[in-house]
Design an enzyme around this catalytic site. Structure first.
Site, PDB file in Angstrom:
ATOM      1  N   HIS A  54      64.907  57.399  17.015  1.00 24.49           N
ATOM      2  CA  HIS A  54      64.984  56.447  15.759  1.00 24.49           C
ATOM      3  C   HIS A  54      63.963  56.703  14.836  1.00 24.49           C
ATOM      4  O   HIS A  54      63.123  57.519  14.926  1.00 24.49           O
ATOM      5  CB  HIS A  54      65.064  55.019  16.608  1.00 24.49           C
ATOM      6  CG  HIS A  54      64.008  54.554  17.242  1.00 24.49           C
ATOM      7  ND1 HIS A  54      62.960  54.572  16.803  1.00 24.49           N
ATOM      8  CD2 HIS A  54      63.885  54.205  18.510  1.00 24.49           C
ATOM      9  CE1 HIS A  54      62.132  53.880  17.722  1.00 24.49           C
ATOM     10  NE2 HIS A  54      62.776  53.775  18.863  1.00 24.49           N
ATOM     11  N   HIS A  60      60.350  56.791  15.764  1.00 25.72           N
ATOM     12  CA  HIS A  60      59.978  58.016  16.507  1.00 25.72           C
ATOM     13  C   HIS A  60      59.563  58.952  15.245  1.00 25.72           C
ATOM     14  O   HIS A  60      58.604  59.603  15.133  1.00 25.72           O
ATOM     15  CB  HIS A  60      61.004  58.707  17.252  1.00 25.72           C
ATOM     16  CG  HIS A  60      61.104  58.163  18.674  1.00 25.72           C
ATOM     17  ND1 HIS A  60      62.408  57.498  18.817  1.00 25.72           N
ATOM     18  CD2 HIS A  60      60.325  57.519  19.508  1.00 25.72           C
ATOM     19  CE1 HIS A  60      62.478  56.782  20.139  1.00 25.72           C
ATOM     20  NE2 HIS A  60      61.327  57.045  20.553  1.00 25.72           N
ATOM     21  N   CYS A  82      58.565  46.831  34.933  1.00 20.57           N
ATOM     22  CA  CYS A  82      59.655  47.016  33.985  1.00 20.57           C
ATOM     23  C   CYS A  82      59.885  48.458  33.650  1.00 20.57           C
ATOM     24  O   CYS A  82      59.149  49.223  33.281  1.00 20.57           O
ATOM     25  CB  CYS A  82      59.046  46.394  32.538  1.00 20.57           C
ATOM     26  SG  CYS A  82      60.119  46.926  31.181  1.00 20.57           S
ATOM     27  N   CYS A 109      59.414  49.890  29.992  1.00 24.23           N
ATOM     28  CA  CYS A 109      57.956  50.493  30.053  1.00 24.23           C
ATOM     29  C   CYS A 109      57.499  51.353  30.714  1.00 24.23           C
ATOM     30  O   CYS A 109      56.342  52.100  30.565  1.00 24.23           O
ATOM     31  CB  CYS A 109      57.056  49.187  29.901  1.00 24.23           C
ATOM     32  SG  CYS A 109      57.349  47.681  28.781  1.00 24.23           S
ATOM     33  N   CYS A 119      60.010  41.136  31.031  1.00 21.02           N
ATOM     34  CA  CYS A 119      58.946  41.962  30.459  1.00 21.02           C
ATOM     35  C   CYS A 119      58.740  41.469  29.027  1.00 21.02           C
ATOM     36  O   CYS A 119      59.389  41.073  28.138  1.00 21.02           O
ATOM     37  CB  CYS A 119      59.232  43.455  30.334  1.00 21.02           C
ATOM     38  SG  CYS A 119      58.551  44.310  29.281  1.00 21.02           S
ATOM     39  N   HIS A 124      60.077  44.388  26.397  1.00 25.35           N
ATOM     40  CA  HIS A 124      61.607  44.648  26.400  1.00 25.35           C
ATOM     41  C   HIS A 124      62.349  43.339  26.567  1.00 25.35           C
ATOM     42  O   HIS A 124      63.559  43.531  26.333  1.00 25.35           O
ATOM     43  CB  HIS A 124      61.965  45.698  27.344  1.00 25.35           C
ATOM     44  CG  HIS A 124      61.526  46.969  27.207  1.00 25.35           C
ATOM     45  ND1 HIS A 124      60.198  47.571  27.620  1.00 25.35           N
ATOM     46  CD2 HIS A 124      62.040  47.908  26.300  1.00 25.35           C
ATOM     47  CE1 HIS A 124      59.907  48.666  26.920  1.00 25.35           C
ATOM     48  NE2 HIS A 124      61.338  49.176  26.397  1.00 25.35           N
ATOM     49  N   LYS A 131      62.810  43.926  14.689  1.00 27.65           N
ATOM     50  CA  LYS A 131      62.582  45.058  15.436  1.00 27.65           C
ATOM     51  C   LYS A 131      64.009  45.826  15.751  1.00 27.65           C
ATOM     52  O   LYS A 131      65.200  45.050  15.708  1.00 27.65           O
ATOM     53  CB  LYS A 131      62.114  44.286  16.846  1.00 27.65           C
ATOM     54  CG  LYS A 131      61.671  45.635  17.685  1.00 27.65           C
ATOM     55  CD  LYS A 131      61.039  44.806  18.816  1.00 27.65           C
ATOM     56  CE  LYS A 131      60.863  45.856  19.727  1.00 27.65           C
ATOM     57  NZ  LYS A 131      60.920  45.800  21.229  1.00 27.65           N
ATOM     58  N   LYS A 159      69.702  47.714  20.062  1.00 30.97           N
ATOM     59  CA  LYS A 159      70.787  48.313  20.047  1.00 30.97           C
ATOM     60  C   LYS A 159      72.013  47.098  19.729  1.00 30.97           C
ATOM     61  O   LYS A 159      73.009  47.117  19.527  1.00 30.97           O
ATOM     62  CB  LYS A 159      71.144  48.908  21.714  1.00 30.97           C
ATOM     63  CG  LYS A 159      70.916  50.277  21.742  1.00 30.97           C
ATOM     64  CD  LYS A 159      71.426  50.974  23.003  1.00 30.97           C
ATOM     65  CE  LYS A 159      70.274  52.115  23.346  1.00 30.97           C
ATOM     66  NZ  LYS A 159      70.033  52.138  24.683  1.00 30.97           N
TER      67      LYS A 159
HETATM   68  O1  ME8 Z   1      56.537  55.337  24.933  1.00 34.63           O
HETATM   69  N1  ME8 Z   1      58.086  52.064  15.055  1.00 34.63           N
HETATM   70  O2  ME8 Z   1      57.931  56.791  24.692  1.00 34.63           O
HETATM   71  P1  ME8 Z   1      58.862  55.966  23.392  1.00 34.63           P
HETATM   72  C1  ME8 Z   1      57.023  53.027  15.381  1.00 34.63           C
HETATM   73  N2  ME8 Z   1      56.932  58.179  26.562  1.00 34.63           N
HETATM   74  N3  ME8 Z   1      56.854  53.635  16.220  1.00 34.63           N
HETATM   75  C2  ME8 Z   1      57.583  53.379  17.568  1.00 34.63           C
HETATM   76  C3  ME8 Z   1      58.519  52.454  17.315  1.00 34.63           C
HETATM   77  C4  ME8 Z   1      58.770  51.839  16.086  1.00 34.63           C
HETATM   78  N4  ME8 Z   1      59.703  50.998  15.871  1.00 34.63           N
HETATM   79  N5  ME8 Z   1      59.389  52.454  18.373  1.00 34.63           N
HETATM   80  C5  ME8 Z   1      58.618  53.286  19.398  1.00 34.63           C
HETATM   81  C6  ME8 Z   1      56.865  56.361  25.131  1.00 34.63           C
HETATM   82  N6  ME8 Z   1      57.605  53.979  18.524  1.00 34.63           N
HETATM   83  C7  ME8 Z   1      56.162  57.352  26.165  1.00 34.63           C
HETATM   84  C8  ME8 Z   1      55.048  57.669  25.598  1.00 34.63           C
HETATM   85  S1  ME8 Z   1      52.993  59.497  25.517  1.00 34.63           S
HETATM   86  C9  ME8 Z   1      52.131  60.256  26.670  1.00 34.63           C
HETATM   87  C10 ME8 Z   1      54.281  58.778  26.516  1.00 34.63           C
HETATM   88  C11 ME8 Z   1      56.519  54.887  18.937  1.00 34.63           C
HETATM   89  O3  ME8 Z   1      60.012  56.904  23.110  1.00 34.63           O
HETATM   90  C12 ME8 Z   1      55.887  54.507  20.497  1.00 34.63           C
HETATM   91  O4  ME8 Z   1      55.032  53.499  20.090  1.00 34.63           O
HETATM   92  O5  ME8 Z   1      59.266  54.638  23.985  1.00 34.63           O
HETATM   93  C13 ME8 Z   1      55.439  55.792  20.987  1.00 34.63           C
HETATM   94  O6  ME8 Z   1      54.075  55.948  20.385  1.00 34.63           O
HETATM   95  C14 ME8 Z   1      56.367  56.771  20.435  1.00 34.63           C
HETATM   96  O7  ME8 Z   1      57.188  56.073  19.381  1.00 34.63           O
HETATM   97  C15 ME8 Z   1      57.318  57.154  21.622  1.00 34.63           C
HETATM   98  O8  ME8 Z   1      57.736  55.934  21.978  1.00 34.63           O
END
Ligand code: ME8
Length: 616
Positions: A20, A23, A128, A131, A145, A148, A294, A297
């Site tokens: 999204h 990311h 959770c 997370c 959680c 979430h 936020k 889905k």
């Molecule tokens: O946490 N705005 O994966 P993830 C900005 N696999 N950044 C966001 C966001 C948003 N709305 N939502 C998520 C994970 N992120 C783990 C990480 S690292 C060794 C393992 C950011 O897919 C989130 O904070 O849930 C994280 O830095 C990244 O996207 C991946 O989130």
């Protein structure tokens, strides 16, 4: 400045669903940083990737009736594709199901084991899956959680533990001593605060499923997904092979605010145990919301970055998400802002400047003219150098938004310089002066383009090609970098405005007749009751009183107003709307509210008036 080896990383995303805009935000900001360091002349290793193990992925794969490996093979392509369409120029895309990653993880685990920091015990806790994290009773809100809002699961199993508590003191000292280790300051304070509570040891293995890296000598355990995932920062630089020494410690881990604890406390103590240095910086950026909320889905507000780049230039997406929000704070993504920033800042300011200077130079000179510079002219170039140094300072503090602003300020000043010196008039009356203006303008343009290339590489890549230069920080400090006789290539318009579609911003010609308005019956009503619609965070079922009639309407204001704030309030209601069902709940009318930039305000009468009063 000698060439430094700089490791820049992003978090690795869970490929349980498509990426999204959040990311994309992180990857774009990290890519900007990486490109900036390349511009400085450093040897950059920029890594990103996907976090493929763990219960979360396992369950989604199971639900889709595919083997987990097959599932992540397909899903990880979505993330690579996002990087491709947004020009994320990574040096490595790491997938945790790769063999090379497994090797590094096991070498890392061996270090912890040899240090005597691993032991086996029974574990009972609240987990959770969203997370992939254990919580204590204290963190849980109504059995759910805190992040979430899903019910946590009670887990009891045999587990290997890592002696995390042992490193608490050293960790706190490190954070306190190295003020720029954890940024921004708000996150540093938050973590230090949480570290006032005693740390517990960390459970680092699971036996309830097999989708992960097996623990050596005890194959019924797989490694906890976070221990596995965090080590990606080492596997990307071939740990434990020699290469890792060149790049470790990492210069910066770019991560979101929700996983700062995992990176500072878990990763920090694991690294200490393994005898490795801590990364120089950990930057916990904010979250990107959509319409002030936020993304979720359930409300269908998830913005797909790949879809967005089909509608808009990828540079416009990159520019707007960096430019919109102070790095570190939460921000908002909207198409309106994207269009406004692109049209007004990039196209009107820089795009215009680029074409004016290059087309004028092309029409009048076969190559960059020579000019003798007086003190005033030198000052113009000196000021540009000062801007470059200022931006470099801002970038070293991860002030990404401010850096872009400064680049655009320099572009606006250059536009002003060009305008004031009127080369188009001088070329007829004082050719030498016109030559000088072009000579200086070309140099300023070269500096601006070299820096802006880190933000909008697609367009600036073409601009640099036309200017016939390679971006290089040191040359930007020693102006003029475009010297006498330098030939630029044939220019063209590189930027065009995004046409505003009706659905984005209303067109002026969308006027209505008064008779159209008269068809609407807008009336005053009082809210008598408000209850949330089941399964929605945004919707209220309202009971309202209109004249002497009671009605039920559904209104999407639940995330902006508490029940108590609206009960008894008089509101404006569109009363002759066809009844409709919203989330299965009948709605007989529509509440009127104003909305901009994610903020919502109800339209209310300025004094009490009888219910049923008409609004004309
Ligand atoms: O946490 N705005 O994966 P993830 C900005 N696999 N950044 C966001 C966001 C948003 N709305 N939502 C998520 C994970 N992120 C783990 C990480 S690292 C060794 C393992 C950011 O897919 C989130 O904070 O849930 C994280 O830095 C990244 O996207 C991946 O989130």
């Amino acid at each position: 400045m000698s060439k430094r080896n700089v490791l820049i990383t992003t978090a690795i995303d869970y490929p349980n669903a498509k990426p999204h805009i959040g990311h994309a935000y992180e990857k774009v900001c990290a890519d900007f940083t990486a490109r900036w360091f390349r511009f400085l002349g450093d040897n950059v290793h920029f890594s990103t990737g996907v976090d493929e193990h763990g219960l979360k992925i396992y369950r989604v794969a199971e639900k889709n009736r595919v083997a987990p490996q097959k599932f992540v093979d397909a899903m990880s392509e979505n993330f690579k594709n996002m990087d491709k369409v947004l020009d994320i120029k990574y040096d490595d895309f790491i997938r945790t199901s790769e063999e090379r990653h497994k090797k590094s993880v096991l070498a890392f685990y061996k270090k912890l084991y040899e240090k005597g920091d691993i032991y086996k015990a029974k574990y009972k806790g609240l987990y959770c899956v969203g997370c992939e994290t254990f919580y204590t009773e204290k963190d849980i809100v109504d059995g759910k959680c805190p992040i979430h809002k899903n019910p946590v699961e009670e887990v009891e199993e045999e587990s290997y533990f890592f002696k995390m508590a042992k490193y608490q003191k050293k960790l706190v000292e490190h954070i306190k001593k190295n003020k720029d280790f954890l940024q921004p300051e708000s996150r540093r304070k938050e973590i230090l605060n949480r570290l006032k509570e005693p740390l517990k040891d960390l459970s680092i293995s699971r036996t309830s499923f097999t989708w992960g890296i097996p623990i050596p000598n005890d194959k019924k355990h797989v490694m906890y997904v976070w221990t596995d995932a965090l080590a990606n920062y080492l596997s990307t630089i071939d740990y434990p092979k020699e290469k890792y020494k060149k790049f470790w410690p990492a210069y910066v881990h770019h991560i979101g605010k929700d996983i700062v604890w995992h990176h500072v406390v878990i990763w920090g103590s694991l690294l200490m145990s393994a005898g490795l240095k801590l990364p120089k910086h950990i930057f916990g950026h904010g979250f990107i919301n959509v319409k002030g909320e936020k993304m979720s889905k359930t409300t269908g507000d998830i913005v797909d970055p790949v879809e967005i780049t089909k509608q808009f230039p990828s540079d416009a997406v990159r520019y707007s998400i960096i430019r919109e929000t102070p790095f570190g704070e939460d921000g908002n993504f909207s198409e309106e802002n994207l269009i406004e920033r692109w049209n007004n800042e990039v196209v009107n300011n820089y795009g215009n400047l680029f074409y004016r200077i290059t087309s004028f130079a092309e029409r009048n000179f076969s190559s960059s003219p020579y000019a003798v510079l007086n003190e005033k002219d030198k000052k113009v170039l000196d000021n540009a150098v000062k801007s470059v140094l200022k931006i470099e300072k801002l970038m070293s503090k991860f002030k990404l938004k401010d850096s872009v602003e400064e680049i655009m300020n320099l572009s606006a000043e250059t536009n002003k310089y060009f305008q004031e010196n009127e080369p188009w008039a001088k070329i007829k009356t004082n050719r030498k002066e016109a030559e000088k203006t072009i000579y200086i303008s070309l140099n300023l343009l070269a500096v601006i383009t070299s820096m802006l290339n880190c933000v909008i590489p697609k367009s600036c890549g073409q601009a640099l090609d036309i200017l016939n230069i390679k971006p290089d920080f040191k040359s930007c400090l020693k102006l003029p970098l475009i010297k006498k006789g330098h030939k630029i290539k044939k220019t063209r318009m590189l930027f065009s405005k995004i046409e505003v579609k009706e659905s984005f911003i209303e067109k002026e010609s969308d006027t209505v007749e008064i008779t159209d308005f008269q068809k609407l019956k807008i009336k005053i009503a009082t809210i008598k009751k408000a209850v949330k619609v089941e399964g929605s965070d945004k919707l209220y079922k309202l009971e309202i009183e209109l004249d002497n009639e009671k009605r039920q309407i559904v209104a999407g204001i639940a995330s902006h107003y508490k029940e108590d704030d609206i009960i008894g309030k008089q509101i404006a209601v569109l009363a002759n709307l066809k009844p409709a069902k919203i989330k299965g709940v009948e709605s007989n009318g529509m509440l009127l509210a104003a909305e901009k930039n994610g903020r919502v305000a109800l339209l209310v009468p300025d004094k009490k008036i009888d219910n049923g009063a008409d609004i004309h």
